[in-house]
Every structure is written in C-alpha cells, then in structure tokens.
Design a protein around this motif. Structure first.
Motif, PDB file in Angstrom:
ATOM      1  N   LYS A  19      65.324 -32.454  79.401  1.00  0.00           N
ATOM      2  CA  LYS A  19      66.537 -33.241  79.169  1.00  0.00           C
ATOM      3  C   LYS A  19      67.198 -32.275  78.594  1.00  0.00           C
ATOM      4  O   LYS A  19      68.629 -33.112  78.606  1.00  0.00           O
ATOM      5  CB  LYS A  19      66.135 -34.912  77.967  1.00  0.00           C
ATOM      6  N   CYS A  34      72.543 -28.391  66.971  1.00  0.00           N
ATOM      7  CA  CYS A  34      73.568 -28.704  68.168  1.00  0.00           C
ATOM      8  C   CYS A  34      71.861 -29.635  69.619  1.00  0.00           C
ATOM      9  O   CYS A  34      71.273 -28.230  68.948  1.00  0.00           O
ATOM     10  CB  CYS A  34      74.310 -28.166  68.490  1.00  0.00           C
ATOM     11  N   LEU A  35      72.484 -30.292  70.579  1.00  0.00           N
ATOM     12  CA  LEU A  35      71.426 -30.788  71.194  1.00  0.00           C
ATOM     13  C   LEU A  35      72.255 -30.093  72.671  1.00  0.00           C
ATOM     14  O   LEU A  35      73.335 -30.961  72.453  1.00  0.00           O
ATOM     15  CB  LEU A  35      71.194 -31.792  71.029  1.00  0.00           C
ATOM     16  N   GLN A  37      72.924 -30.421  76.528  1.00  0.00           N
ATOM     17  CA  GLN A  37      72.610 -31.182  77.504  1.00  0.00           C
ATOM     18  C   GLN A  37      73.471 -30.791  78.829  1.00  0.00           C
ATOM     19  O   GLN A  37      74.513 -30.040  78.545  1.00  0.00           O
ATOM     20  CB  GLN A  37      72.635 -32.872  77.217  1.00  0.00           C
ATOM     21  N   VAL A  63      64.911 -31.552  63.666  1.00  0.00           N
ATOM     22  CA  VAL A  63      65.496 -32.604  64.588  1.00  0.00           C
ATOM     23  C   VAL A  63      65.273 -32.851  65.814  1.00  0.00           C
ATOM     24  O   VAL A  63      65.507 -33.887  66.152  1.00  0.00           O
ATOM     25  CB  VAL A  63      67.324 -31.588  64.693  1.00  0.00           C
ATOM     26  N   THR A  66      62.916 -35.935  65.229  1.00  0.00           N
ATOM     27  CA  THR A  66      63.777 -37.400  65.565  1.00  0.00           C
ATOM     28  C   THR A  66      64.527 -37.392  66.759  1.00  0.00           C
ATOM     29  O   THR A  66      64.057 -38.687  66.726  1.00  0.00           O
ATOM     30  CB  THR A  66      65.644 -36.552  64.495  1.00  0.00           C
ATOM     31  N   ILE A  67      64.739 -36.453  67.401  1.00  0.00           N
ATOM     32  CA  ILE A  67      65.146 -36.900  68.809  1.00  0.00           C
ATOM     33  C   ILE A  67      63.982 -37.351  69.705  1.00  0.00           C
ATOM     34  O   ILE A  67      63.855 -37.946  70.824  1.00  0.00           O
ATOM     35  CB  ILE A  67      65.808 -35.550  70.115  1.00  0.00           C
ATOM     36  N   GLN A  70      62.649 -41.498  69.532  1.00  0.00           N
ATOM     37  CA  GLN A  70      63.317 -42.128  69.902  1.00  0.00           C
ATOM     38  C   GLN A  70      63.478 -41.499  71.777  1.00  0.00           C
ATOM     39  O   GLN A  70      63.562 -42.665  72.533  1.00  0.00           O
ATOM     40  CB  GLN A  70      65.418 -41.478  69.790  1.00  0.00           C
ATOM     41  N   TYR A  71      63.211 -40.465  71.673  1.00  0.00           N
ATOM     42  CA  TYR A  71      62.441 -40.403  72.721  1.00  0.00           C
ATOM     43  C   TYR A  71      61.488 -39.941  73.890  1.00  0.00           C
ATOM     44  O   TYR A  71      61.668 -38.726  73.805  1.00  0.00           O
ATOM     45  CB  TYR A  71      63.642 -39.631  73.977  1.00  0.00           C
ATOM     46  N   GLU A  74      60.638 -37.834  77.358  1.00  0.00           N
ATOM     47  CA  GLU A  74      61.427 -36.353  77.692  1.00  0.00           C
ATOM     48  C   GLU A  74      61.289 -35.600  77.109  1.00  0.00           C
ATOM     49  O   GLU A  74      60.305 -35.168  75.840  1.00  0.00           O
ATOM     50  CB  GLU A  74      63.120 -36.660  76.881  1.00  0.00           C
ATOM     51  N   PHE A  76      61.966 -31.643  75.908  1.00  0.00           N
ATOM     52  CA  PHE A  76      62.935 -30.505  74.385  1.00  0.00           C
ATOM     53  C   PHE A  76      62.836 -28.796  75.331  1.00  0.00           C
ATOM     54  O   PHE A  76      61.900 -29.187  74.516  1.00  0.00           O
ATOM     55  CB  PHE A  76      63.507 -31.691  73.712  1.00  0.00           C
TER      56      PHE A  76
END
Ligand code: SF4
Ligand code: SF4
Ligand code: SF4
Ligand code: SF4
Lengths: 267, 135
Positions: A19, A34-35, A37, A63, A66-67, A70-71, A74, A76
């Motif tokens: 994702k 940075c994410l 996408q 990081v 953290t992401i 929430q998801y 998904e 990563f």
C-alpha cells in the motif's frame, strides 16, 4: 544504490503488492521520514545519507508501527538497514508488527558507518542493494572495561548526572513501544525532579532493552547531554551474549532468554 | 492514507529547536526532532518532545471565557476584546498608563511580539514590557 532502491519501490507500488513504502525523503533542505504511495515522486527519496553516510537516519520501524496500527490489514514496504532488520525480527516476536504485512527493502551500510557504529552486522540478510561491509569489533566496550572499577563507577555517575530527563532516548528508540513505561513509574523514578535518580533511571532502561536493543545508536544521537547510552546498551548486550548466547534480532526465530521459565538455556 | 512530517519550530522557548510534527490522516501522532537542523541537531528537551500533545488536548481553550458572577462563561471575541479594551482604558484614566504592564511570550512569533510592544508603547503609552520567561 539509490537508483536500484527507487526501481524496487516503484515495482512494489505499481504492482500493488504494498500500500505504501516507508523511507526517507529530502524536503525543505532536510531529510524526513516519508510514506511513498503509488504515483508519488521518487526523486525526493533519501537513504539517510546527507553529509556523511547514515547521518540522517530515523526510526523507520517506529513510523511503520504508527501507520500499521491504523491500517492493520495493509502491507507496507520499509527501508531496512542491518539494525532495522534486527528490529523487525524482534518486533515480530513481540507482536508489534506482522511479518506477512511487511516487505523489507534492505540496504547495506558502508564500512565507514559500520566502523562508526562498531556494528556487528552492517547489512540485512534480505538485501536489495549494496555490498556487505565487514563486521566491526566492540572497541568502545573493551576500552571501558580497561578502566578499574572505581574509575568506571565515577565515569558513569558523572555521565548520568548530566541527564536532563528529556526521555528522548526512549522516544526516539524504534524498540520502545510500551504503553506504560517503567521510566514513568513513580516507585522507580521521581517525577519532575532533577538530578535524575542515579543509577535507577539509566539502568532500568538498560535492563528493559537487554533483549530488545538492536544497537542502532539513535538514542545516543538524540541525547542532548551527550551521555554514551549506546556504550551502556552494548555492554548489556555483551552480557546477554556471554550468559545466554543471545544476540537480539540476529536470529529470525529467536526466543528471548528473559521470557523463558526454567533452567538456563545452553550457550 | 495521509502520513506527513511537517517541519516546524518549537513554540515552548526561545532556543527555536526544529522538529517534524508527525501526522496521520490529519491527526498528530508524534514529534520527531530534526537531525539536520543546525539548531538542535536531532535533540530536544522534554517540552519539545511532547509538543504535539497540547494541540489536540481536550483541556485546550478554544473560545474566549469571561468571568460573570464568579463563573467562567464562553463569550464572543468581540465581547471579550471590548471587555479588555474598556478595562485597559479605565485603568489608564484612573491611574495612568504606567499602571499597566505587558508580558510578551516565547510561544508566539517575533512579529507578534513586535506588535505587542508597539501596542504597549504607541496605543497604551507605557514601556512596562517584560517576558513570560521571567515570571
Ligand atoms: S548499526 Fe549497523 S546496520 Fe545500523 S546504521 Fe549502523 S552500521 Fe548500519
Ligand atoms: S541503540 Fe538505543 S535507540 Fe537503538 S534500539 Fe538500542 S536503545 Fe533503542
Ligand atoms: S536522552 Fe539523555 S538526557 Fe534525555 S533522558 Fe535520555 S539519557 Fe537523559
Ligand atoms: S525543544 Fe526545549 S529547548 Fe528546544 S525550543 Fe523547545 S522548549 Fe526550547
């Protein structure tokens, strides 16, 4: 190396197997986590090398946590140096990340950085780009052990006295995720007072990191008082290795000797 | 999915440490000290490390409050500013401009502090200006 990484990130994102990819980016003349996408500009990608190798490293696994919280469904990608890969192994063991939801993008560190870190494994097993540097011996620990007990005791007491209790060593640490932190337990550490409780504050943290610290050095870099925290944790890791044959994060399927009941495991 | 790190400057003291305010989908999730900042080189004090917390704090005042009959009640900005202006005018005419003092703050910008001293000197007519760090 960076072009190779860009290509890999592009493949992952355009193929839809992840994702997003957690890495670093140049922005406003600085480097920040940075994410990336699908469709994002990969030109700004940074590997955390600004003036010297690895001088702009950030706790990317933190990081990712953290992401991912929430998801959780998904997948990563995450930029992974040797220490970060050790971190992933431990975060899987401690159920903070799910291995099937993480795609590491491994990079090796140059010899200069390995020497600076005195790194025991400056490369990840799962390597996308770069060449293996040599492992480096733990000279800082040896030097510290060369001093006699009184000298060592005075050295550490003076170092700990400099602490301003910013909690930055904990806050930057990619392996610190506890909701209730012992360093905020008032039976151990007084609240709002300086000097810090010596040696309870620093030794409590060293104990808690004993089977978790991946020796990334971010804590020492974040300490405003210049306390040699990494040296302290390197020594703790050395004891873990001497007593239990354990090196945190090196083995993918590790179990921690601190979470086992019964007789001591064979060395 | 909107993950961002916004470069900004600490509001808590005059050192001016730089950090990234980390946010996910519009909510602040953390503070990350900027390693490449020449000011703080990736280090912060405990205030800076926790700066993201006050922004979304439930306890934060978002509307002006005025004490009426011993109780704080929400009022409009016009009512609050009129109250302050008439209070300052009354104090000035009763006891002179030097009966009034102003406290500047590290939590606002240079420009805002400039405006405050201008207001003290030009509008009210006093040089009684100090800084919250001396409280
Ligand atoms: S600790 Fe090792 S893997 Fe991590 S940045 Fe230093 S040299 Fe690289
Ligand atoms: S070196 Fe410091 S920041 Fe890195 S894992 Fe160990 S304690 Fe945490
Ligand atoms: S980062 Fe340094 S000064 Fe801050 S709490 Fe940790 S040891 Fe103390
Ligand atoms: S982090 Fe601390 S020292 Fe730095 S500007 Fe904020 S309050 Fe001042």
């Amino acid at each position: 190396m960076i072009d190779h990484i860009k290509k890999k990130i592009n493949e992952l994102l355009s193929g839809g197997s992840v994702k997003g990819v957690i890495a670093l980016a140049n922005a406003n003349g600085h480097v920040a986590p940075c994410l990336f996408q699908k469709g994002d500009d990969l030109e700004k990608l940074s590997l955390g090398d600004r003036e010297t190798a690895g001088d702009a490293r950030y706790p990317l696994n933190k990081v990712l946590i953290t992401i991912a919280r929430q998801y959780p469904d998904e997948v990563f990608g995450v930029l992974t140096r040797g220490c970060d890969e050790r971190g992933l192994h431990i975060l899987y063991r401690l159920n903070q990340l799910m291995p099937d939801k993480v795609v590491p993008i491994g990079i090796s560190c140059p010899q200069s950085l390995a020497i600076q870190c005195e790194c025991k494994k400056p490369w990840p097993d799962d390597m996308t780009a770069g060449e293996k540097s040599e492992a480096v011996a733990q000279k800082r620990v040896q030097d510290a052990e060369g001093k006699d007990l009184k000298e060592r005791f005075d050295y550490w007491a003076n170092q700990f006295l400099k602490c301003v209790k910013c909690y930055g060593c904990r806050d930057i640490c990619p392996m610190c995720f506890c909701k209730e932190c012992s360093l905020e337990c008032e039976d151990l550490v007084s609240k709002g007072d300086l000097p810090v409780d010596i040696p309870v504050f620093h030794l409590t943290r060293a104990m808690h990191m004993a089977d978790r610290c991946i020796d990334c050095g971010l804590c020492e870099e974040a300490c405003p008082s210049g306390i040699p925290l990494r040296l302290l944790y390197k020594k703790t890791a050395g004891i873990m290795n001497a007593e239990f044959g354990f090196t945190s994060g090196i083995d993918k399927n590790e179990t921690s000797p601190l979470s086992m009941m019964g007789p001591a495991p064979k060395k | 999915m909107d993950y961002r790190n916004t470069l900004t400057t600490c509001t808590y003291c005059g050192c001016g440490c730089n950090f990234f305010l980390e946010s996910l989908d519009g909510r602040l999730t953390g503070t990350i000290p900027c390693k490449t900042s020449p000011v703080n080189e990736g280090k912060l004090c405990i205030k800076g490390w926790n700066v993201h917390q006050f922004v979304q704090s439930e306890k934060r005042l978002t509307k002006p409050l005025l004490r009426k009959n011993g109780e704080l009640v929400e009022v409009s900005w016009d009512e609050a500013l009129n109250f302050v202006a008439s209070g300052l005018k009354a104090a000035k005419s009763a006891s002179g401009a030097d009966s009034i003092g102003f406290f500047a703050s590290a939590k606002v910008t240079n420009e805002e502090n400039y405006l405050m001293q201008k207001f003290a000197r030009a509008a009210v007519g006093t040089n009684n200006i100090d800084h919250c760090a001396r409280l």
